[in-house]
Design a protein around this motif. Structure first.
Motif, PDB file in Angstrom:
ATOM      1  N   LEU A 294       0.825  -1.336   0.000  1.00  0.00           N
ATOM      2  CA  LEU A 294      -0.075   0.020  -0.125  1.00  0.00           C
ATOM      3  C   LEU A 294       0.813   1.131   0.021  1.00  0.00           C
ATOM      4  O   LEU A 294       1.766   1.405   0.556  1.00  0.00           O
ATOM      5  CB  LEU A 294      -0.843   0.150   1.192  1.00  0.00           C
ATOM      6  CG  LEU A 294      -2.027  -1.205   1.229  1.00  0.00           C
ATOM      7  CD1 LEU A 294      -2.761  -0.964   2.633  1.00  0.00           C
ATOM      8  CD2 LEU A 294      -2.861  -1.185   0.156  1.00  0.00           C
ATOM      9  N   ASP A 298      -5.254   5.246   4.242  1.00  0.00           N
ATOM     10  CA  ASP A 298      -6.530   5.935   3.559  1.00  0.00           C
ATOM     11  C   ASP A 298      -6.516   7.262   4.176  1.00  0.00           C
ATOM     12  O   ASP A 298      -6.462   7.586   5.588  1.00  0.00           O
ATOM     13  CB  ASP A 298      -7.845   5.286   3.510  1.00  0.00           C
ATOM     14  CG  ASP A 298      -8.699   5.804   2.717  1.00  0.00           C
ATOM     15  OD1 ASP A 298      -9.288   6.789   3.122  1.00  0.00           O
ATOM     16  OD2 ASP A 298      -9.095   5.153   1.821  1.00  0.00           O
ATOM     17  N   THR A 349     -13.376   9.196  12.127  1.00  0.00           N
ATOM     18  CA  THR A 349     -13.087   8.595  10.624  1.00  0.00           C
ATOM     19  C   THR A 349     -14.216   8.643   9.978  1.00  0.00           C
ATOM     20  O   THR A 349     -14.165   8.284   8.600  1.00  0.00           O
ATOM     21  CB  THR A 349     -12.450   7.220  11.000  1.00  0.00           C
ATOM     22  OG1 THR A 349     -13.483   6.225  11.800  1.00  0.00           O
ATOM     23  CG2 THR A 349     -11.128   7.243  11.651  1.00  0.00           C
ATOM     24  N   LEU A 361     -10.653  -1.460   6.033  1.00  0.00           N
ATOM     25  CA  LEU A 361     -10.153  -0.207   5.836  1.00  0.00           C
ATOM     26  C   LEU A 361      -9.270   0.327   6.874  1.00  0.00           C
ATOM     27  O   LEU A 361      -8.074   0.723   6.790  1.00  0.00           O
ATOM     28  CB  LEU A 361     -10.962   0.918   5.198  1.00  0.00           C
ATOM     29  CG  LEU A 361     -10.379   2.116   4.529  1.00  0.00           C
ATOM     30  CD1 LEU A 361     -11.477   2.678   3.632  1.00  0.00           C
ATOM     31  CD2 LEU A 361     -10.296   3.043   5.912  1.00  0.00           C
ATOM     32  N   GLY A 365      -5.120   0.382   6.995  1.00  0.00           N
ATOM     33  CA  GLY A 365      -4.765   1.924   7.398  1.00  0.00           C
ATOM     34  C   GLY A 365      -3.635   2.253   8.680  1.00  0.00           C
ATOM     35  O   GLY A 365      -2.774   2.492   8.481  1.00  0.00           O
TER      36      GLY A 365
END
Length: 376
Positions: A294, A298, A349, A361, A365
């Motif tokens: 990654l 995010d 979030t 997610l 992250g």
């Protein structure tokens, strides 16, 4: 790095269709080449003498005496040195390397006995003799070539080119199982006199001492435990907080960059996951393998990641499969405190922590942020 002697050895290997090694008269390795065409098995193209010569940059006094006892020091023409199965020595062709009658070294070819040294018209023999004479002229002129396997390894891992990979394949054998170990010192640089352990290992210092790569031949491509043992042993000489990673095994050196990425990823993960510290293998990383590719967390997690307490709470809760009891115990907080923190995480979030996709997610992250922190 590659000079006239290396090109000459490559050409000898080509014309006689066999692995070639060039040594000076003191049996110091100058250059070598594997013959890459044809299906010849490793046991016919590599023996203990060739392996020690390449990895050790020369031969032992006992090996030198054994070969000199076969008349190579006085030979002026190609000669066949018979095999000695008990000593693990294959038959080889010796081309004396001379200039103006003076001996300067030897060209050795593991040709399986194919070349008839008594026949001047044997395929490739005359051309090989001429190349040996050219090697003699180069050595007499004081232009010896050298092969630096550590530099070859560094070249391969930094993307310089394929010739270095072929050199390593020639040294180790193109079908030899190998693994790569990445050492990640806690501070840039290495202690004075530090050397990586491991018989037959080839090491290269990269990124100004921020990383060390170790290429290790293995007995079996299904067993990387020797690489793991080397990693653990090497860490004992590095500063506290240093980590190591071990790549999956491959046969030959064709995918060393891929193995280096695996090993470096494992070393990075070992720096952030106490369960895997201080040395991790690629095979045991699990979901960390996906996290490592990654580009980062995010953006929706930006506000959360500025709060280390809430970030740690999210990480522990997710690693505990969302269990309030286990999470509270690991964080040493009351369960109500945990619920309050989870509420704050959801507010910051905008994620629904009861939704599987949102939790995924968040988990990816948070882990990506941890890896980014050690890289920074």
């Amino acid at each position: 790095m590659r000079d006239d002697l290396q090109e000459l050895v490559d050409e000898v290997s080509r014309v006689l269709g066999a692995p070639a090694t060039l040594e000076d008269r003191d049996f110091t390795l100058l250059a070598f080449c594997a013959h890459e065409s044809g299906p010849a098995p490793a046991e016919t193209t590599m023996d203990a003498v060739r392996t020690r010569s390449i990895l050790g940059r020369g031969s032992t006094p006992e090996v030198r005496a054994w070969f000199e006892g076969r008349g190579i020091t006085t030979a002026t023409a190609p000669l066949r040195v018979a095999a000695d199965p008990a000593a693990g020595i294959l038959t080889r062709l010796c081309l004396p390397v001379r200039a103006a009658g003076e001996l300067h070294g030897y060209l050795w070819l593991l040709d399986g006995g194919r070349t008839d040294v008594t026949d001047p018209a044997a395929p490739g023999l005359a051309e090989a003799v001429a190349l040996a004479a050219e090697a003699g002229r180069l050595l007499a002129a004081g232009r010896p070539g050298t092969t630096d396997l550590a530099a070859d390894l560094a070249d391969v891992l930094t993307g310089v080119g394929g010739r270095a990979a072929r050199s390593l394949d020639a040294a180790l054998g193109s079908r030899t199982p190998v693994s790569v170990v990445a050492l990640r010192p806690a501070v840039p640089g290495l202690p004075a006199g530090w050397r990586p352990p491991g018989a037959g290992a080839i090491s290269a210092v990269l990124d100004g001492g921020r990383a060390v790569a170790v290429l290790l031949p293995l007995a079996d491509d299904r067993d990387v435990r020797p690489a793991g043992a080397l990693a653990a042993s090497a860490l004992t000489g590095l500063p506290t907080g240093s980590t190591a990673g071990v790549a999956a095994a491959r046969r030959g050196c064709a995918d060393l960059p891929g193995q280096w990425r695996e090993a470096r990823t494992a070393a990075r993960v070992a720096a952030v996951d106490p369960r895997l510290a201080p040395a991790a293998s690629w095979a045991e990383l699990g979901a960390w393998r996906q996290v490592a590719v990654l580009p980062g967390p995010d953006p929706v997690l930006g506000a959360l990641l500025t709060d280390p307490v809430l970030t740690e709470t999210a990480a522990v809760w997710l690693d505990s499969a969302g269990s309030p009891q286990r999470t509270a115990a690991r964080l040493c907080v009351h369960r109500q405190t945990l619920y309050y923190r989870l509420g704050r995480i959801a507010q910051l979030t905008g994620l629904d922590l009861a939704d599987g996709a949102d939790r995924l997610l968040l988990h990816l992250g948070v882990r990506a942020a941890r890896l980014a922190a050690v890289d920074g």
